[in-house]
Design a protein around this motif. Sequence first.
Motif, short mmCIF file in Angstrom:
data_model
loop_
_atom_site.label_atom_id
_atom_site.label_comp_id
_atom_site.label_asym_id
_atom_site.label_seq_id
_atom_site.Cartn_x
_atom_site.Cartn_y
_atom_site.Cartn_z
N VAL A 34 0.87 -1.19 0.00
CA VAL A 34 0.00 0.00 0.00
C VAL A 34 0.90 1.24 0.00
CG1 VAL A 34 -1.89 1.19 1.15
CG2 VAL A 34 -1.58 -1.27 1.50
N ALA A 35 0.79 2.05 -1.04
CA ALA A 35 1.63 3.26 -1.09
C ALA A 35 0.77 4.49 -0.97
CB ALA A 35 2.42 3.30 -2.39
N VAL A 36 1.22 5.40 -0.11
CA VAL A 36 0.53 6.68 0.03
C VAL A 36 1.30 7.70 -0.80
CG1 VAL A 36 -0.29 8.43 1.66
CG2 VAL A 36 -0.11 6.04 2.39
N ILE A 75 -2.94 5.21 -2.07
CA ILE A 75 -3.86 6.09 -1.33
C ILE A 75 -3.38 7.53 -1.48
CG2 ILE A 75 -4.77 6.67 0.96
CD1 ILE A 75 -4.17 3.72 1.72
N VAL A 76 -4.29 8.40 -1.88
CA VAL A 76 -3.91 9.81 -2.04
C VAL A 76 -4.76 10.67 -1.09
CG1 VAL A 76 -3.47 11.68 -3.67
CG2 VAL A 76 -3.50 9.32 -4.49
N PRO A 77 -4.21 11.01 0.07
CA PRO A 77 -4.93 11.90 0.96
C PRO A 77 -4.63 13.37 0.63
CG PRO A 77 -2.98 11.01 2.06
CD PRO A 77 -2.92 10.57 0.64
N GLU A 78 -5.66 14.19 0.56
CA GLU A 78 -5.44 15.61 0.25
C GLU A 78 -6.50 16.44 0.92
OE1 GLU A 78 -4.51 16.59 -4.04
OE2 GLU A 78 -5.82 14.85 -4.30
N MET A 79 -6.14 17.68 1.22
CA MET A 79 -7.12 18.60 1.80
C MET A 79 -7.80 19.39 0.69
SD MET A 79 -4.71 19.46 4.98
CE MET A 79 -5.67 20.78 5.64
N GLN A 91 -4.62 0.70 -13.69
CA GLN A 91 -3.82 -0.49 -13.39
C GLN A 91 -3.97 -1.00 -11.96
OE1 GLN A 91 0.26 -0.15 -14.92
NE2 GLN A 91 -0.52 1.66 -15.96
N VAL A 92 -3.82 -0.08 -10.99
CA VAL A 92 -3.97 -0.51 -9.60
C VAL A 92 -5.15 0.25 -9.00
CG1 VAL A 92 -1.51 -1.00 -9.27
CG2 VAL A 92 -2.39 1.27 -8.74
N SER A 93 -5.49 -0.13 -7.78
CA SER A 93 -6.62 0.56 -7.17
C SER A 93 -6.14 1.86 -6.51
CB SER A 93 -7.26 -0.40 -6.17
OG SER A 93 -7.65 0.29 -5.03
N VAL A 94 -6.79 2.97 -6.85
CA VAL A 94 -6.43 4.27 -6.25
C VAL A 94 -7.55 4.71 -5.32
CG1 VAL A 94 -5.92 6.70 -6.68
CG2 VAL A 94 -5.05 4.96 -8.26
N THR A 131 -4.73 0.33 6.68
CA THR A 131 -4.88 -1.00 7.27
C THR A 131 -6.18 -1.70 6.85
OG1 THR A 131 -5.67 0.13 9.25
CG2 THR A 131 -3.39 -0.66 9.27
N ARG A 132 -7.07 -0.95 6.22
CA ARG A 132 -8.33 -1.58 5.79
C ARG A 132 -8.26 -2.13 4.38
NH1 ARG A 132 -13.09 1.93 8.21
NH2 ARG A 132 -12.82 1.29 10.38
N VAL A 133 -7.37 -1.59 3.56
CA VAL A 133 -7.40 -2.03 2.14
C VAL A 133 -6.74 -3.41 1.97
CG1 VAL A 133 -7.50 0.27 1.17
CG2 VAL A 133 -5.26 -0.78 1.60
#
Lengths: 278, 383
Positions: free
Chosen positions: B284-286, B337-341, B357-360, B381-383
């Motif tokens: 899992v990459a952020v 995972i891309v967290p942004e405000m 290709q992958v899940s975003v 931790t949920r994905v």
Amino acid sequence: MNEIQGTQLIHKYLRHNKKFPHVFCPGCGHGIVLGSLVRSIDALGLAKDDVCIVAGIGCSGRLAVYVDFNTVHTTHGRALTFATGIKMARPEMNVIVVMGDGDSMAIGGNHLIHAARRNIGVTALILNNNIYGMTGGQCSPTTPSGSFSMTSPYGQMEQSFDCVELCRAAKANYVARGSVFHVNELDKMVTEAISNPGFGVVEIMTPCFTQFGRKNKYKSPVEMFNYLKKNVISQERYNDLSESDRDGKIPSGVFVKKSEPGIEEKYYAMARQVQEGI
Amino acid sequence: MPRTKRVKRKEIFALGNEAVAEGALLAGCSFYAGYPITPSSEIMEIMAQRLPSIKQGCFVQMEDEIGGLGAVIGASLAGRKAMTATSGPGISLMQEHIGYGCITETPLVIVNVMRGGPSTGLPTSPAQGDVQQARWGTHGDHSIIVLSASNVQECLNMTIEAFNLAEKYRTPVILLLDEITAHTREKIEIPNPDEYEVFNRIVPTMPPEWYKPYEETVRGVPPMPAIGSGYRFHVTGLTHDVNGFPTSRSDEVRELNERLFRKIDQFLHDVQIVEEISTEDVDVAVIAYGCVARSAELAVKQARDVGVKAGLLKLSTLFPYPRKATEKVMSRAKTIIVPEMNMGQISREVKRVNNGQVSVRTINKVDGQIITPAEIFKVITRV
Ligand SMILES: Cc1ncc(C[n+]2csc(CCOP(=O)(O)OP(=O)(O)O)c2C)c(N)n1
Ligand code: SF4
């Protein structure tokens, strides 16, 4: 100065690698202002490298491209802000700004007020043709009440700005008004404005036959020059006229002349003190 | 251990905004013009205080942001390294001049300490709403460099970087900060002069009559003389030929516009600055930037502690978007995972690169509150 020297002089300052012809219409006064500017720079003996012409957007803004100085054609209304940066960065340069009436008093009105208040050591030439030339003849802040333009087809209802009063109130060091008909006086004013410290303004009445003249029943550019000849009068003569006779008359001459140091001088004097720990 | 004694770095306790001013001065900035606005004002206040004490240093408070950037461009044309700082509404006003800076190839740095928006929005709350605006915030198609910082030390480092890239590529560089990074106070180290590079614009050496101000070069970046240095040429916001004179000839127009892109795009390796944190064996990459990258870093560490193979790609360059670096982590990870405000301004770029290709997954927050490590941890931790 004799005739031949006069024409040779402009050649000395034109850019020979620029693709001519220029963009100005026949009968436009902007070329006369360019001539006056060049004669003033020559009379003051300024080196080309030490002169920076900063122009806004409009027909007047195109003036900069033809002459062989450091020239910057900026954005509509903001020429004075660029000039402020250049002058603060290089106080030894002679920075001269060329703007139209829409350029300087509509979109750039705030910058004009604050350049005057700040007393930045630049010279502003405001080419007032009472109209937006480049965009096709819409009214400007100096379009006289009652006259016609593309956006005042039933006659202008708003009052028009008095550039001289505006700049005087905003505390410019030097404020003058001339016309492209009265060229010798104009040359004197431009020369004086450039050599005076602090912020200097010369409002220059100039005809735009293409956009203003035709819509306002002038038969030819010559008629517009005749209008300037008759109506641009010295402020002394103007002041002597009764209120009712003043209608349509434009007072000219030097209205303000002070020699306060420009902000750049004051700033670097302060900086020297800071650096020397005084 | 090297034998030469290392000069100990000076340490200061500084706000992000103070670190920006410090970095600017280290990079050789000698001109500041602008207009105050929260949460960027400290940068301006410090420059007002410090510039007079350095050689040729100059500060002007202008009547608005349009004037601020106008003066900065003028000063840069006159040979100074110049900057301004502002926040949302100010950046909106500066847009016309950002384009002018691009087409005239004027090096300058604009710091935008983002606040919540639209409009006057949330003046003192953090947000990341100006990301796409930094990329596209002027009219016309253009290239631009946008950087960000996620802690106070980076505020200093990235400001130096911003000046270097601006000078190297003759272009406006936008440094995007968020209110949290700008207003956090941390201990930072001031690098010694030999520890960082300062790049100055290349000036012409040929005789003035040979100089063509907008001519193609190997790097695509023409040398740039200062106004008043003996090279007289025309600068205009109009599309111009190699001599700087206005043109509408399609071959000349194309040449200029293409070079303006090419001069940056052919040096992506130099422009795109990213940091990878435990991405070697990632599931899992952020992908994050600004203050959110900080939350993400902690979340990734916590996830590793509970046995999840998590990693972080921290973006310091937002544009030109670091495509290669993103592809690299994508080739390893199953989920990004891309967290942004904001509602998804960088995740848009990530999805473009990903192309299905992958899940975003995105985490978007627009309530004026920071995205916490716990919130990111939960998603990892949920994905
Ligand atoms: C921000 C912006 N708004 C509008 C314009 C369009 N525009 C170009 S020139 C001009 C008016 C020019 O009139 P003036 O300043 O009086 O100069 P003149 O052409 O009469 O010499 C306008 C409105 C522009 N270039 N930029
Ligand atoms: S439109 Fe008017 S101001 Fe413009 S060049 Fe023609 S005459 Fe001069």
